[in-house]
Write a protein that holds these residues in place. Structure first.
Motif, PDB file in Angstrom:
ATOM      1  N   UNK A  71     -26.123  -5.691 -17.409  1.00  8.44           N
ATOM      2  CA  UNK A  71     -26.913  -4.700 -18.277  1.00  8.44           C
ATOM      3  C   UNK A  71     -25.869  -3.603 -18.369  1.00  8.44           C
ATOM      4  N   UNK A  72     -25.371  -3.314 -19.345  1.00 12.35           N
ATOM      5  CA  UNK A  72     -24.055  -2.469 -19.815  1.00 12.35           C
ATOM      6  C   UNK A  72     -24.539  -1.294 -20.549  1.00 12.35           C
ATOM      7  N   UNK A  73     -26.001  -1.122 -20.676  1.00  9.45           N
ATOM      8  CA  UNK A  73     -26.490  -0.230 -21.515  1.00  9.45           C
ATOM      9  C   UNK A  73     -26.109   1.425 -20.923  1.00  9.45           C
ATOM     10  N   UNK A  74     -26.286   1.611 -19.678  1.00  9.12           N
ATOM     11  CA  UNK A  74     -25.835   2.864 -18.989  1.00  9.12           C
ATOM     12  C   UNK A  74     -24.184   2.977 -18.998  1.00  9.12           C
ATOM     13  N   UNK A  75     -23.530   1.927 -18.721  1.00 12.17           N
ATOM     14  CA  UNK A  75     -22.158   2.329 -18.739  1.00 12.17           C
ATOM     15  C   UNK A  75     -21.600   2.409 -20.064  1.00 12.17           C
ATOM     16  N   UNK A  76     -22.303   1.833 -21.209  1.00 17.32           N
ATOM     17  CA  UNK A  76     -21.873   2.073 -22.452  1.00 17.32           C
ATOM     18  C   UNK A  76     -22.002   3.460 -22.767  1.00 17.32           C
TER      19      UNK A  76
ATOM     20  N   UNK B 123       0.844  -1.159  -0.082  1.00 14.81           N
ATOM     21  CA  UNK B 123       0.094  -0.032  -0.138  1.00 14.81           C
ATOM     22  C   UNK B 123       0.902   1.294  -0.127  1.00 14.81           C
ATOM     23  N   UNK B 124       2.078   1.225   0.710  1.00 14.31           N
ATOM     24  CA  UNK B 124       2.998   2.299   0.598  1.00 14.31           C
ATOM     25  C   UNK B 124       3.238   2.686  -0.666  1.00 14.31           C
ATOM     26  N   UNK B 125       3.519   2.155  -1.755  1.00 15.28           N
ATOM     27  CA  UNK B 125       3.621   2.222  -2.968  1.00 15.28           C
ATOM     28  C   UNK B 125       2.643   2.901  -3.892  1.00 15.28           C
ATOM     29  N   UNK B 126       1.363   2.903  -3.463  1.00 20.17           N
ATOM     30  CA  UNK B 126       0.340   3.515  -4.175  1.00 20.17           C
ATOM     31  C   UNK B 126      -0.007   4.918  -3.752  1.00 20.17           C
ATOM     32  N   UNK B 127      -0.404   5.766  -4.485  1.00 17.26           N
ATOM     33  CA  UNK B 127      -0.753   7.075  -3.906  1.00 17.26           C
ATOM     34  C   UNK B 127      -2.313   7.352  -3.925  1.00 17.26           C
ATOM     35  N   UNK B 128      -3.016   6.511  -4.882  1.00 16.10           N
ATOM     36  CA  UNK B 128      -4.579   6.585  -4.811  1.00 16.10           C
ATOM     37  C   UNK B 128      -5.001   5.101  -5.367  1.00 16.10           C
ATOM     38  N   UNK B 129      -6.022   4.878  -5.034  1.00 18.58           N
ATOM     39  CA  UNK B 129      -6.809   3.801  -5.527  1.00 18.58           C
ATOM     40  C   UNK B 129      -8.352   4.396  -6.163  1.00 18.58           C
ATOM     41  N   UNK B 130      -8.870   3.575  -6.846  1.00 15.08           N
ATOM     42  CA  UNK B 130     -10.242   3.981  -7.524  1.00 15.08           C
ATOM     43  C   UNK B 130     -10.934   2.517  -7.701  1.00 15.08           C
ATOM     44  N   UNK B 131     -12.250   2.602  -7.264  1.00 14.65           N
ATOM     45  CA  UNK B 131     -13.203   1.326  -7.411  1.00 14.65           C
ATOM     46  C   UNK B 131     -13.924   1.493  -8.591  1.00 14.65           C
ATOM     47  N   UNK B 132     -13.827   0.491  -9.541  1.00 17.03           N
ATOM     48  CA  UNK B 132     -14.430   0.514 -10.886  1.00 17.03           C
ATOM     49  C   UNK B 132     -15.288  -0.534 -10.955  1.00 17.03           C
ATOM     50  N   UNK B 133     -16.657  -0.157 -11.278  1.00 21.39           N
ATOM     51  CA  UNK B 133     -17.479  -1.433 -11.348  1.00 21.39           C
ATOM     52  C   UNK B 133     -17.344  -2.183 -12.729  1.00 21.39           C
ATOM     53  N   UNK B 134     -17.407  -3.239 -12.813  1.00 17.15           N
ATOM     54  CA  UNK B 134     -17.337  -4.064 -14.016  1.00 17.15           C
ATOM     55  C   UNK B 134     -17.952  -3.577 -15.325  1.00 17.15           C
ATOM     56  N   UNK B 135     -19.217  -2.969 -15.139  1.00 15.42           N
ATOM     57  CA  UNK B 135     -19.936  -2.667 -16.405  1.00 15.42           C
ATOM     58  C   UNK B 135     -19.092  -1.565 -16.798  1.00 15.42           C
ATOM     59  N   UNK B 136     -18.362  -0.646 -16.093  1.00 20.27           N
ATOM     60  CA  UNK B 136     -17.693   0.690 -16.783  1.00 20.27           C
ATOM     61  C   UNK B 136     -16.457  -0.123 -17.286  1.00 20.27           C
ATOM     62  N   UNK B 137     -15.794  -1.061 -16.373  1.00 19.20           N
ATOM     63  CA  UNK B 137     -14.429  -1.860 -17.026  1.00 19.20           C
ATOM     64  C   UNK B 137     -14.725  -2.236 -18.418  1.00 19.20           C
ATOM     65  N   UNK B 138     -15.937  -3.026 -18.806  1.00 18.57           N
ATOM     66  CA  UNK B 138     -16.189  -3.771 -20.014  1.00 18.57           C
ATOM     67  C   UNK B 138     -16.518  -2.929 -21.078  1.00 18.57           C
ATOM     68  N   UNK B 139     -17.302  -1.740 -20.554  1.00 17.93           N
ATOM     69  CA  UNK B 139     -17.720  -0.617 -21.574  1.00 17.93           C
ATOM     70  C   UNK B 139     -16.596   0.006 -22.158  1.00 17.93           C
ATOM     71  N   UNK B 140     -15.476   0.513 -21.174  1.00 16.97           N
ATOM     72  CA  UNK B 140     -14.247   0.981 -21.576  1.00 16.97           C
ATOM     73  C   UNK B 140     -13.483   0.045 -22.592  1.00 16.97           C
ATOM     74  N   UNK B 141     -13.542  -1.181 -22.224  1.00 22.05           N
ATOM     75  CA  UNK B 141     -12.640  -2.294 -22.843  1.00 22.05           C
ATOM     76  C   UNK B 141     -13.096  -2.271 -24.303  1.00 22.05           C
ATOM     77  N   UNK B 142     -14.401  -2.227 -24.614  1.00 25.23           N
ATOM     78  CA  UNK B 142     -14.840  -2.296 -26.131  1.00 25.23           C
ATOM     79  C   UNK B 142     -14.508  -1.042 -26.630  1.00 25.23           C
ATOM     80  N   UNK B 143     -14.703   0.215 -26.135  1.00 27.89           N
ATOM     81  CA  UNK B 143     -14.468   1.464 -26.786  1.00 27.89           C
ATOM     82  C   UNK B 143     -13.023   1.706 -27.046  1.00 27.89           C
TER      83      UNK B 143
END
Length: 224
Positions: free
Chosen positions: A195-200, A112-132
């Motif tokens: 349902x990835x409609x909103x994430x897309x 943890x001491x090597x990390x300055x910040x963390x973000x929690x990312x919902x899977x639907x957003x991850x997969x939408x970003x992956x496709x884009x």
């Protein structure tokens, strides 16, 4: 070597043959050669440890952000570490939905001491970003690249709002070809109840310059 236990020490982060050195070498001719942020996803913890140690060793102003997928304990562990009481016993009853990153328990190599910040990312957003990202590049990328890209967009949004300029670096992880039957198969989403409609729509708007919805973020030195 047990990669989960010893990943953070498997690479000599002071040498010239690690991922951090490669990033700074590739950035040398860019307008902002020293990144404001480097984004990665936490798997074993080896990558974030190497990056964090390298930028501190070289005294760069670069900060390291880990983008944690939805079903993973790292984000909560990081928050507990920032509060001064790291909870190494955190567990989840299932594994990550984004292959290659996230864990149902805290791995010993996540520092943890090597990390300055963390973000929690919902899977639907991850997969939408992956496709884009795949559409932009003309080749398929994996889900963890999508997770990283969501974090990049959040950081870019924050820098823009603060009137800051600079570079943000992230890592393209595994190829997406191995996910033809899952992440790139509409029937798989239906079977998973995703349902990835909103994430897309949110990611398409973000790629067009609009703001993403705010996600949970923990940051070293942040107020509160």
């Amino acid at each position: 070597m047990d990669q989960f236990t010893y990943a953070e020490r498997a690479t000599d982060w002071r040498a010239n043959n690690n991922i951090a050195e490669s990033i700074f070498h590739q950035m040398a001719q860019e307008p902002h050669p020293v990144p404001a942020w480097i984004v990665c996803g936490p798997g074993t913890g080896g990558t974030s440890a190497t990056l964090g140690r390298f930028v501190r060793y070289r005294r760069h102003d670069t900060r390291i952000l880990c983008a944690d997928p939805e079903h993973s304990v790292y984000f909560d562990f990081y928050r507990s570490a920032l509060a001064g009481a790291p909870d190494v016993g955190l567990t989840l009853g299932r594994g990550s939905g984004i292959e290659g990153i996230g864990r149902p328990q805290v791995e010993a190599s996540f520092v943890a001491g090597c990390v300055d910040a963390m973000l929690k990312v919902p899977d639907t957003l991850s997969l939408a970003a992956m496709r884009l990202v795949s559409l932009q590049l003309g080749r398929r990328v994996g889900g963890s690249t999508g997770t990283n890209m969501v974090a990049v967009l959040q950081l870019a949004q924050r820098m823009r709002q603060a009137g800051q300029s600079g570079s943000i670096v992230t890592i393209l992880c595994d190829s997406g070809e191995r996910y033809a039957h899952s992440y790139y198969n509409p029937a798989w989403y239906a079977a998973q109840g995703l349902d990835v409609t909103q994430a897309d729509a949110a990611l398409a708007a973000a790629f067009a310059g609009q703001n993403l919805p705010a996600l949970a973020m923990a940051e070293r030195g942040a107020a509160g």
